[in-house]
Design an enzyme around this catalytic site. Structure first.
Site, short mmCIF file in Angstrom:
data_model
loop_
_atom_site.label_atom_id
_atom_site.label_comp_id
_atom_site.label_asym_id
_atom_site.label_seq_id
_atom_site.Cartn_x
_atom_site.Cartn_y
_atom_site.Cartn_z
N LYS A 1 -6.94 3.47 6.67
CA LYS A 1 -6.30 3.47 5.35
C LYS A 1 -5.04 2.62 5.37
O LYS A 1 -4.00 3.03 5.90
CB LYS A 1 -5.94 4.90 4.92
CG LYS A 1 -5.65 4.94 3.41
CD LYS A 1 -4.69 6.03 3.00
CE LYS A 1 -3.26 5.63 3.04
NZ LYS A 1 -2.88 4.49 2.19
N GLU B 1 3.77 6.70 15.07
CA GLU B 1 4.70 5.59 15.30
C GLU B 1 5.57 5.52 14.06
O GLU B 1 5.12 5.09 13.00
CB GLU B 1 3.93 4.26 15.45
CG GLU B 1 2.94 4.22 16.60
CD GLU B 1 3.62 4.04 17.96
OE1 GLU B 1 4.84 3.81 17.98
OE2 GLU B 1 2.92 4.16 18.97
N CYS C 1 10.08 -1.86 12.18
CA CYS C 1 10.53 -0.54 12.68
C CYS C 1 11.53 -0.70 13.81
O CYS C 1 12.42 0.12 13.98
CB CYS C 1 9.32 0.26 13.15
SG CYS C 1 8.30 -0.61 14.34
N GLU D 1 17.43 4.63 8.21
CA GLU D 1 16.68 3.38 8.24
C GLU D 1 16.75 2.71 6.86
O GLU D 1 16.52 3.35 5.85
CB GLU D 1 15.23 3.67 8.61
CG GLU D 1 14.40 2.42 8.80
CD GLU D 1 12.95 2.74 9.16
OE1 GLU D 1 12.34 3.60 8.51
OE2 GLU D 1 12.43 2.09 10.08
P1 NAD Z 1 4.93 5.29 4.57
O1 NAD Z 1 5.16 6.44 5.48
O2 NAD Z 1 5.39 5.41 3.17
O3 NAD Z 1 3.38 4.93 4.50
C1 NAD Z 1 2.62 4.64 5.65
C2 NAD Z 1 1.16 4.93 5.34
O4 NAD Z 1 0.99 6.34 5.14
C3 NAD Z 1 0.64 4.26 4.08
O5 NAD Z 1 -0.69 3.84 4.28
C4 NAD Z 1 0.72 5.38 3.06
O6 NAD Z 1 -0.15 5.20 1.97
C5 NAD Z 1 0.31 6.57 3.92
N1 NAD Z 1 0.71 7.89 3.39
C6 NAD Z 1 1.79 8.18 2.62
N2 NAD Z 1 1.82 9.51 2.34
C7 NAD Z 1 0.74 10.06 2.97
C8 NAD Z 1 0.22 11.38 3.07
N3 NAD Z 1 0.82 12.42 2.49
N4 NAD Z 1 -0.91 11.58 3.79
C9 NAD Z 1 -1.51 10.55 4.41
N5 NAD Z 1 -1.08 9.28 4.33
C10 NAD Z 1 0.04 9.03 3.63
O7 NAD Z 1 5.59 4.03 5.30
P2 NAD Z 1 5.69 2.53 4.72
O8 NAD Z 1 6.77 2.48 3.71
O9 NAD Z 1 4.34 2.02 4.37
O10 NAD Z 1 6.14 1.76 6.06
C11 NAD Z 1 7.44 1.67 6.47
C12 NAD Z 1 7.74 2.66 7.57
O11 NAD Z 1 6.86 2.47 8.67
C13 NAD Z 1 9.13 2.49 8.14
O12 NAD Z 1 9.75 3.74 8.28
C14 NAD Z 1 8.89 1.85 9.50
O13 NAD Z 1 9.91 2.08 10.43
C15 NAD Z 1 7.60 2.48 9.88
N6 NAD Z 1 6.93 1.67 10.92
C16 NAD Z 1 6.88 2.14 12.20
C17 NAD Z 1 6.30 1.37 13.20
C18 NAD Z 1 6.24 1.86 14.62
O14 NAD Z 1 5.41 1.36 15.38
N7 NAD Z 1 7.05 2.81 15.04
C19 NAD Z 1 5.74 0.13 12.89
C20 NAD Z 1 5.80 -0.31 11.58
C21 NAD Z 1 6.40 0.47 10.60
#
Ligand code: NAD
Length: 493
Positions: free
Chosen positions: A178, A253, A287, A386
């Site tokens: 997803k 992650e 991230c 962040e």
């Molecule tokens: P997000 O948490 O809003 O969304 C990530 C994914 O989760 C999306 O596909 C979203 O649709 C899905 N999602 C959201 N709510 C959900 C739920 N209740 N159930 C299941 N899935 C759900 O994050 P974002 O804004 O897309 O990405 C940015 C974040 O990702 C930042 O905090 C960044 O630090 C983190 N990130 C971490 C890493 C790592 O490896 N540690 C790498 C890249 C990004």
């Protein structure tokens, strides 16, 4: 530059290309807001169909029993397909996310590398004979988990998708991927490539859609045996709670607020180049971005002045222009959120040394200038939370003990940068910092062979490395009698 057609917007539902029946998703080009593709995301019903097809495909003995070297060949063919479509993938991803074409080309190449490394690791993974305590043979073997949900964010889609899909398939699972709603397209391209490479239908589904709808279904569905998630910490916490109900393994992650530490003996220009790349590449939407910069007080003012001057030279602009260093952010809504955090920091007393505003002359694009803030303590909101944009906070420190304490005084623990010519000191500090990764005199370098993950609020578990495939397997112990004699306790026959 060649322009490519965007994927047609159909979803890949258990191996079948179908229009989604969930909420509408509009993929736009963040540099000007123009539309890439309008599609319907996956509904719960679409997800249920994908799960049913995935269960059937995963249970097929031809897949479950496929020998490791044959599965490895399949992974290599997917890597071939990615490499043959590098320009197309990069183009789609740049349109979808606004990242520079240079970066998306590198991300696509790294995705191919992930499939290749995983194929090689798979062929060389051994199961173990364990030491017996009787006349039997004991073995520890590994089985697929079954169905794996991979949930990814928008910031580096093809790379984070590959990081989950390759090891999960290598382990013999079916994967339900997803992607995030702001970047729905490139994962669909990956599904097309995997299908063309001969991956049996049903083993990979790509289901863009709302987290609360399709994401929730994947996490809560009893047939899904693991969730591998990359995204924000708040979402990760919710998923972990849901996973606890099912007693399901989950890897997370999550976010970061990574410290970069500059000691007074550091090579100044090398360090400045590393800091610029570490925080402002990917327009800070990374991230691991090094967003808290600790500079030893003896060089602080001189160093920061030079850093600000260097930051002002960064080229902000069109992601398709090879000269661009700072491209637009993923979406104007996200850019506005970043701008609001900078305004709040100003109100809290931050001094804006550069940036802090939307650049002029770039129209409707989701741009924000590389920004450096000073004058706030490590405990200020902007130093704790962040931002996920091109915003750096600079802070002075006195000595080693002081900087270790300040760097660790944060909820996140993803990465850290250390700049010094004193290697014993670099080693001491690296060991004392509570983060999953430490870079010394470099930053934001990655190898698929090296495990990656976070501490504290930055996550649970590790991806990559030889153990990466094992994270998608269930361990089983088998005892095989070697005597052919009845068990004495039974006194029978
Ligand atoms: P997000 O948490 O809003 O969304 C990530 C994914 O989760 C999306 O596909 C979203 O649709 C899905 N999602 C959201 N709510 C959900 C739920 N209740 N159930 C299941 N899935 C759900 O994050 P974002 O804004 O897309 O990405 C940015 C974040 O990702 C930042 O905090 C960044 O630090 C983190 N990130 C971490 C890493 C790592 O490896 N540690 C790498 C890249 C990004």
């Amino acid at each position: 530059m060649t322009a490519f057609e965007m994927p047609d917007g159909r979803l890949h539902v258990g191996g079948v290309w179908e229009a989604g029946t969930g909420a509408e998703i509009v993929s736009t080009f963040p540099a000007d807001g123009s539309e890439n593709r309008r599609l319907r995301g996956a509904s719960r019903a679409d997800g249920e169909r994908a799960i049913a097809r995935a269960l059937k495909a995963q249970a097929d003995p031809a897949w479950r029993g496929m020998k490791a070297h044959d599965r490895a060949r399949l992974l290599h063919r997917i890597a071939d397909g990615i490499e043959a479509n590098l320009d197309r993938i990069a183009f789609i991803q740049t349109r979808d996310t606004g990242k520079t074409l240079r970066e998306t080309t590198a991300l696509a190449a790294s995705a191919a590398g992930t499939f290749r490394y995983t194929a090689a690791a798979l062929e060389t993974l051994d199961d173990a004979l364990t030491v017996p305590r009787g006349d039997y043979l004991t073995m520890s073997v590994h089985e697929p988990l079954g169905l794996v949900a991979a949930i990814t964010p928008w910031n580096s889609p093809i790379a984070s998708d590959a990081q989950k899909v390759a090891p999960a398939l290598a382990a013999g699972n079916a994967v339900l991927l997803k992607p995030a709603s702001w970047s729905p397209l490139v994962a669909l391209e990956l599904a097309r490539i995997a299908q063309a490479a001969g991956l049996p239908a049903g083993l990979l589904s790509v289901l863009p859609g709302a987290g609360r709808e399709i994401g929730n279904l994947l996490v809560e569905h009893p047939a899904v045996g693991k969730v591998s998630f990359t995204g924000g910490t708040a979402t990760g916490r919710t998923l972990a709670r849901q996973a606890a109900e099912k007693l399901m393994p989950v890897s997370l992650e999550l976010g970061g607020k990574s410290p970069t530490i500059v000691f007074e003996d550091a090579d100044i220009d090398l360090t400045i180049a590393g800091i610029l790349y570490g925080v402002f590449s990917s327009t800070g939407q990374s991230c691991i971005a090094g967003t808290r910069l600790f500079v030893q007080r003896s060089i602080h003012d001189r160093f920061v002045a030079r850093l600000v001057a260097a930051t002002r030279t960064l080229k902000v602009g069109d992601p398709f222009d090879p000269a661009t260093q700072v491209a637009p952010m993923v979406h104007v809504d996200h850019r506005d959120g970043v701008a609001a955090m900078v305004d709040a920091a100003r109100a809290e007393g931050a001094e804006v040394l550069c940036g802090g505003a939307v650049p002029e002359g770039l129209g409707q694009g989701a741009y924000f200038l590389p920004t450096i803030l000073a004058g706030l303590p490590n405990t200020a909101t902007i130093c704790r939370e962040e931002v996920f944009g091109p915003v750096l906070c600079v802070l002075p420190f006195e000595d080693e003990a002081d900087v270790i304490a300040q760097a660790n005084d944060n909820a996140y623990g993803l990465a850290c940068g250390i700049w010094t010519r004193d290697f014993p000191r670099a080693w001491r500090v690296a060991r004392a910092i509570t983060t999953g990764t430490v870079w010394i005199n470099t930053y934001k370098q990655f190898s698929i062979a090296t495990p990656f993950g976070g501490e504290k609020d930055a996550g649970i578990g590790r991806e990559k490395g030889r153990e990466g495939i094992r994270a998608y397997m269930a361990q089983k112990s088998i005892y095989l009698d070697l005597t052919g004699r009845p068990m004495p306790w039974a006194r029978w026959p």
